[in-house]
Scaffold this active site. Structure first.
Site: not given
Ligand SMILES: Cc1cc2nc3c(=O)[nH]c(=O)nc-3n(C[C@H](O)[C@H](O)[C@H](O)COP(=O)(O)OP(=O)(O)OC[C@H]3O[C@@H](n4cnc5c(N)ncnc54)[C@H](O)[C@@H]3O)c2cc1C
Length: 570
Positions: A121, A235, A237, A247, A250, A281, A350, A385
């Protein structure tokens, strides 16, 4: 007369954090405590069920991963704004929670040797994201919900909308809620509470959240004088499907997917030469928007701008087995099979790094109330994050807060609710329902908030534009005359939407003033007028307090134990 329901512990929210907290409270309380889980949706319709890519944990140190590396990745990912003591606790607890879920029946995807499988990730220097195909949230929620049902002491109140916190003698005493199926206000009386109402959600229109994700919990806490922390950090994404914003996990890049511009270039090579698509991100989202702003994006017939995510470079069998959920989404929503052709994507709102200010135990400033999950800001996420740390965070702080709340309830005598406060709340709620017809449609207000946030507080920000956005939000707030058109009692979603939209206006303002105030760039908060990080003046958390004159800013130190900030390169 308002109905009163008494329990020892009340958990508000039934996402991963809420369910995990309820289980721990039941385990610690044994049969001595009764626990209520109150949720505005059916429990299993909480946003957590849509988590896709996975849950981070160091499982196999003997194969090369390490606790130290997960700690450092998280702190560096946070642009050094995370509290390092909290990150250390978190990383040490993640494997315990992943294995506990395994024990409770979680169907993790497996490696050929039978061990729990893990994938790469963004921002993680080792493949440590445990997954269950690309439907991790659904399986985790099912596992926790099943586990909750094994405890007689846990009682679910599905479709109860919490409108306020009740206090007595400066301590938490319960909550008021509208029973949506009947339309009555009820009062939950409890010695301890855990608020786990999820992120601020749909403040932006292009967002990965379900429509039920709104900042109610943040607003309820703020109204009860609990400060909110680091609200400026939203955040985006990198890969939301265009045009819907659904979405694309990732994990699609973790499994090898690459991003391309209209020249066919793998542009991430320019922005993060080492990590490329697997940079954190904030960096990938900015890179995509730069490509689009500089004319290297694509445009569809409706004017939507995007770049392409190419999964055709991955072995088709891998896409079909490990990314079956997003493949299905692409085929159903845009008629494209990602095995055969690239798909259009752009950054979407996100996750909210900020939230209710808590200490390392998840305790809020209100005695008797803890907070966990996305609504809370502990903070392990700082300014950005890392993907797959959130579901882990929900498990870890669900557990911690559930335990703390239970121990507190075991040792305290009953705290009764103040009837006059309940009556006041009943008046506030139902004057709306029965009061004059609305002058402004709440849905117009919602669209306005979303468009202000998207135009003034998106991936790239600048002072002048943010001030303009803040002014628009304040004008909206000051002229806010929301009302309920639908006067019926049962399942009055119009009434519920009015509460949600009021919360959106107020919480959007806290994001805006925090963002205007922070004159530097850090993590997801990027200002073109202050493009550099400024550790001398800004290595500190922002707090927003409620005052009679509106929200006011304060600060809190970042806990730094071992790692000094360095330039973030990937
Ligand atoms: C599409 C998507 C995919 C994601 N994928 C991943 C992933 O793969 N890995 C990862 O780590 N993270 C992922 N995330 C982030 C992560 O899933 C969330 O941060 C996390 O699940 C939030 O859980 P929660 O328990 O805090 O709240 P939620 O699951 O959002 O639940 C909130 C709960 O609060 C209740 N509630 C809210 N307001 C009220 C009210 N007024 N009264 C009563 N109840 C209320 C709701 O009914 C709900 O039960 C993803 C997020 C999204 C949106």
């Amino acid at each position: 007369m308002v109905e009163k329901i008494t329990h020892d512990v009340v958990v508000i929210g039934s996402g991963l954090a809420g369910l995990r907290a309820a289980i721990e409270a039941a385990r610690v309380g044994n049969s001595k405590l009764s626990i209520a889980v109150v949720s505005k949706t059916q429990a299993m319709r909480s946003h957590s069920v849509s988590a896709e890519g996975g849950t981070a944990a160091v499982l196999y140190p003997e194969e090369g991963d390490s606790i130290e590396s997960h700690i450092y990745d998280t702190i560096k990912g946070s642009d050094f704004l995370a509290d390092q003591d909290a990150v250390e606790l978190f990383v040490n607890m993640c494997p315990v929670e992943v294995l506990l879920l395994d024990h409770w029946g979680m169907p993790w995807s497996r490696r050929p040797d039978g061990k729990i499988a893990q994938r790469y990730f963004g921002g993680m220097s080792y493949p440590r994201t445990c997954y269950a195909e690309d439907k991790v949230g659904f399986f985790e929620m099912s596992t926790l919900y099943d586990t909750c049902l094994r405890f007689d002491q846990i009682e679910f109140y599905h479709e109860y909308y919490v409108t306020s916190l009740l206090t007595n003698d400066g301590k938490f005493a319960g909550v008021t809620a509208v029973n949506l199926s009947e339309g009555d206000l009820v009062a939950f009386e409890a010695k301890a509470g855990v608020i786990a109402t999820g992120g601020a959600g749909r403040l932006y229109n292009l967002a990965s959240f379900g429509h039920s994700s709104t900042p109610d919990g943040l607003y309820v806490a703020f109204r009860a004088n609990i400060p909110l922390k680091d609200m400026e950090f939203v955040q985006f994404h990198p890969t939301g499907l265009v045009p819907s914003g659904i979405l694309i996990t990732e994990a699609a890049r973790g499994e090898g997917g690459i991003l391309r511009n209209n020249k066919g270039e793998r542009f991430m090579e320019r922005y993060a030469s080492k990590s490329k698509e697997l940079a954190p991100r904030d960096i990938v989202s900015r890179s995509i928007m730069k490509e689009i702003y500089e004319g290297r994006g694509f445009k569809d017939e409706h004017g939507n701008e995007y770049v392409e995510l190419d999964l055709t470079v991955i072995e088709p069998e891998k896409v079909k087995t490990r990314l079956s959920g997003i493949r299905e989404i692409c085929m159903k929503f845009i008629g494209k099979d990602p095995v055969n052709e690239p798909i259009p994507i752009r950054p979407i709102a996100h996750y909210y790094m900020g939230g209710i200010d808590t200490d390392i135990d998840g305790a809020t400033s209100l005695p008797g109330l803890w907070s966990a999950g996305e609504v809370a800001c502990v903070s392990i996420n700082g300014a950005n994050r890392l993907g797959s740390n959130s579901t882990s965070e929900c498990l870890v702080w669900g557990r911690i807060t559930g335990e703390k709340a239970a121990r507190y309830a075991l040792s305290s005598s009953s705290n009764s609710i103040d009837k006059s406060k309940v009556a006041e709340e009943e008046k506030r709620v139902f004057d709306r329902l029965l009061g004059p017809r609305p002058r402004t449609s709440p849905y117009d207000v919602k669209r306005k908030v979303q468009s202000i946030m998207e135009n003034h507080f998106y991936v790239y920000r600048d002072g002048e534009s943010m001030l303009e956005g803040l002014k628009k939000l304040r004008d909206l707030k000051n002229t806010l005359e929301l009302g309920v058109e639908d006067k019926s009692r049962k399942y009055n979603t119009n009434l519920m939407n009015v509460f949600e939209i009021e919360a959106m206006v107020h919480v959007a303002e806290t994001i805006a003033i925090s963002a205007v105030n922070r004159s530097e760039s850090r993590g997801a908060h990027y200002r073109v007028d202050y493009p550099k990080r400024d550790d001398v003046n800004w290595l500190k958390h922002t707090l927003v307090y409620k005052t009679v004159d509106g929200p006011e800013i304060g600060y809190k130190n970042v806990v730094i134990t071992r790692f000094q900030s360095v330039e973030r390169t990937y």
